[in-house]
Scaffold this motif. Sequence first.
Motif, mmCIF file in Angstrom:
data_model
loop_
_atom_site.group_PDB
_atom_site.id
_atom_site.type_symbol
_atom_site.label_atom_id
_atom_site.label_comp_id
_atom_site.label_asym_id
_atom_site.label_seq_id
_atom_site.Cartn_x
_atom_site.Cartn_y
_atom_site.Cartn_z
ATOM 1 N N ASN A 83 65.729 27.217 20.446
ATOM 2 C CA ASN A 83 65.230 28.482 21.019
ATOM 3 C C ASN A 83 63.708 28.545 21.204
ATOM 4 N N LYS A 84 63.097 27.372 21.346
ATOM 5 C CA LYS A 84 61.674 27.329 21.708
ATOM 6 C C LYS A 84 61.560 26.589 23.029
ATOM 7 N N ILE A 85 60.515 26.957 23.799
ATOM 8 C CA ILE A 85 60.391 26.308 25.114
ATOM 9 C C ILE A 85 59.230 25.313 25.130
ATOM 10 N N TYR A 86 59.490 24.136 25.692
ATOM 11 C CA TYR A 86 58.494 23.074 25.832
ATOM 12 C C TYR A 86 58.380 22.733 27.299
ATOM 13 N N ARG A 87 57.177 22.314 27.707
ATOM 14 C CA ARG A 87 56.986 21.930 29.110
ATOM 15 C C ARG A 87 56.185 20.649 29.189
ATOM 16 N N GLN A 88 56.445 19.837 30.195
ATOM 17 C CA GLN A 88 55.590 18.687 30.441
ATOM 18 C C GLN A 88 54.155 19.193 30.577
ATOM 19 N N LYS A 89 53.192 18.356 30.164
ATOM 20 C CA LYS A 89 51.805 18.864 30.078
ATOM 21 C C LYS A 89 51.267 19.333 31.437
ATOM 22 N N ASP A 90 51.491 18.524 32.483
ATOM 23 C CA ASP A 90 50.901 18.883 33.782
ATOM 24 C C ASP A 90 51.804 19.829 34.552
ATOM 25 N N CYS A 91 51.144 20.811 35.160
ATOM 26 C CA CYS A 91 51.878 21.648 36.121
ATOM 27 C C CYS A 91 50.960 21.758 37.320
ATOM 28 N N ASN A 92 51.450 21.397 38.499
ATOM 29 C CA ASN A 92 50.563 21.377 39.675
ATOM 30 C C ASN A 92 50.110 22.782 40.102
ATOM 31 N N PHE A 93 50.836 23.818 39.687
ATOM 32 C CA PHE A 93 50.431 25.204 39.973
ATOM 33 C C PHE A 93 50.452 25.981 38.652
ATOM 34 N N PRO A 94 49.370 25.884 37.848
ATOM 35 C CA PRO A 94 49.420 26.477 36.500
ATOM 36 C C PRO A 94 49.809 27.955 36.479
ATOM 37 N N SER A 95 49.313 28.768 37.424
ATOM 38 C CA SER A 95 49.645 30.200 37.326
ATOM 39 C C SER A 95 51.104 30.453 37.719
ATOM 40 N N ARG A 96 51.667 29.592 38.551
ATOM 41 C CA ARG A 96 53.096 29.738 38.866
ATOM 42 C C ARG A 96 53.925 29.391 37.623
ATOM 43 N N CYS A 97 53.534 28.290 36.950
ATOM 44 C CA CYS A 97 54.259 27.921 35.728
ATOM 45 C C CYS A 97 54.163 29.051 34.708
ATOM 46 N N SER A 98 52.964 29.616 34.611
ATOM 47 C CA SER A 98 52.774 30.682 33.645
ATOM 48 C C SER A 98 53.639 31.905 34.001
ATOM 49 N N GLY A 99 53.760 32.212 35.299
ATOM 50 C CA GLY A 99 54.636 33.312 35.747
ATOM 51 C C GLY A 99 56.091 33.061 35.380
ATOM 52 N N VAL A 100 56.528 31.812 35.486
ATOM 53 C CA VAL A 100 57.900 31.442 35.119
ATOM 54 C C VAL A 100 58.086 31.568 33.606
ATOM 55 N N GLU A 101 57.093 31.036 32.852
ATOM 56 C CA GLU A 101 57.204 31.015 31.378
ATOM 57 C C GLU A 101 57.237 32.434 30.806
ATOM 58 N N HIS A 102 56.533 33.350 31.461
ATOM 59 C CA HIS A 102 56.558 34.748 31.009
ATOM 60 C C HIS A 102 58.009 35.228 30.853
ATOM 61 N N PHE A 103 58.833 34.945 31.851
ATOM 62 C CA PHE A 103 60.214 35.449 31.817
ATOM 63 C C PHE A 103 61.084 34.651 30.849
ATOM 64 N N ILE A 104 60.892 33.328 30.796
ATOM 65 C CA ILE A 104 61.745 32.531 29.896
ATOM 66 C C ILE A 104 61.452 32.922 28.445
ATOM 67 N N LYS A 105 60.177 33.141 28.133
ATOM 68 C CA LYS A 105 59.832 33.527 26.757
ATOM 69 C C LYS A 105 60.461 34.880 26.399
ATOM 70 N N LYS A 106 60.493 35.789 27.376
ATOM 71 C CA LYS A 106 61.143 37.097 27.147
ATOM 72 C C LYS A 106 62.612 36.912 26.814
ATOM 73 N N VAL A 107 63.274 36.009 27.543
ATOM 74 C CA VAL A 107 64.703 35.769 27.298
ATOM 75 C C VAL A 107 64.893 35.220 25.889
ATOM 76 N N LEU A 108 64.033 34.256 25.513
ATOM 77 C CA LEU A 108 64.191 33.609 24.204
ATOM 78 C C LEU A 108 63.996 34.594 23.050
#
Length: 397
Positions: A95-120
């Motif tokens: 129930n923890k989320i991990y991501r590969q270090k690089d994200c080519n669009f950091p703010s898009r990744c962050s927008g996605v992570e906002h929702f996944i963290k809420k679900v968790l």
Amino acid sequence: LLFICFITFSLRINSQYCEKKENCDIDKSNYDEATNLITLNIKDAVKSYIPCKSENCSCHVNVLKRDFEPFKTGITKDMIKSLRSHGIIYQIINNKIYRQKDCNFPSRCSGVEHFIKKVLKKVKLPNMDLIINVRDYPQVYPHHGPIGPVLSFSKTKDYQDIMYPAWSFYEGGPAIKLYPTGLGRFDLLRESLKSEAEKIPWNKKKSKAFFRGSRTSDERDALVLLSRSNPELVDAQYTKNQAWKSPADTLNAEPAEEVSLEDHCKYKFLFNYRGVAASFRFKHLFLCKSLVFHVGDEWQEFFYDSLKPWVHYIPVNSKSKPEDLKILINYFKHHQDEAQEIAERGFEMIWKNLKLEDVECYWRRLLRQYGRLFKDNIKFCDIKIRPFMKCSFNLFK
Ligand code: UDP
């Protein structure tokens, strides 16, 4: 004889429409094919419309079922490995989320992570690997290449990506002059657009069609050209985007100033067009309580299916010429009651069923369904993003 032929022909055309419709009540003394067809389309669509149930983001759930259909026998680690270059790799472990270090669009990744963290925080999910595509374009084209569970924000029927609610519901949307940190926070925009709609009720809005945006698709040209020849009917102009080099990129005119989404509410008729994929603009336009003209039906986001043509918006053929658009806009200029009713229904649909909680709910249902289908055991960092690379995952608490 000619007169009799004409009357017979007119009645035949009319009865071709009427034989399919019950209670067909076209005013035969004032017959106009295009106009009556629009009237019939609206009547038919409204009559057969069955509203969806708002609870538990159920209005959108058919999309989820359809998107998971190709994966009903399961999602495997091999599928993930074969498509790992098509998105950002995430892992959910304990129930923890991990991501590969690089994200080519950091703010898009962050927008996605906002929702996944809420679900968790709300539910316990099984361990799983995910490929989340944060580019604009979908990735899984069954006619070429492997099929696998890539999550993308938008697609057409030709793609098998699983649609997720775009990052821009929270952050990472297009950065324009008016939204320098990128369009996002749909929760706040919902409120400010609603209050703008209340300040400018229907009869105070300009009886004009409006569009402002860059030339991300040439389907937008027809409306811009109509605006140039009929400025009293339409105000549609191209703005600059980051790729702008010269007036050639704005259809041989100087770029127009950007207009805030709130200021769109001053107009009765608002146009939505696809861009590279679906445009984020669509959901905002409804909140103005203006009539939305949606051009083309190919490009989808997860919530599009809940909005019905002629009930919530006016569907427009993407190959429409300026003259076709003129007829359509003029129809609604002369049928304001119908226009206003459709605008109200469009507003209600988005207001009730596209809250940030519905977005979170959709993410939750998506991840639970995905988790049920995910077959294999996984270990932290057991997918190499690149061959020979050491563990390259970060933990997001
Ligand atoms: N936008 C805006 N005002 C403008 C131009 C653009 O609010 O004057 C918003 C628009 O609603 C959209 C985003 O900026 O959500 C990007 O618009 P553009 O037309 O550049 O690209 P699209 O994403 O629609 O292809």
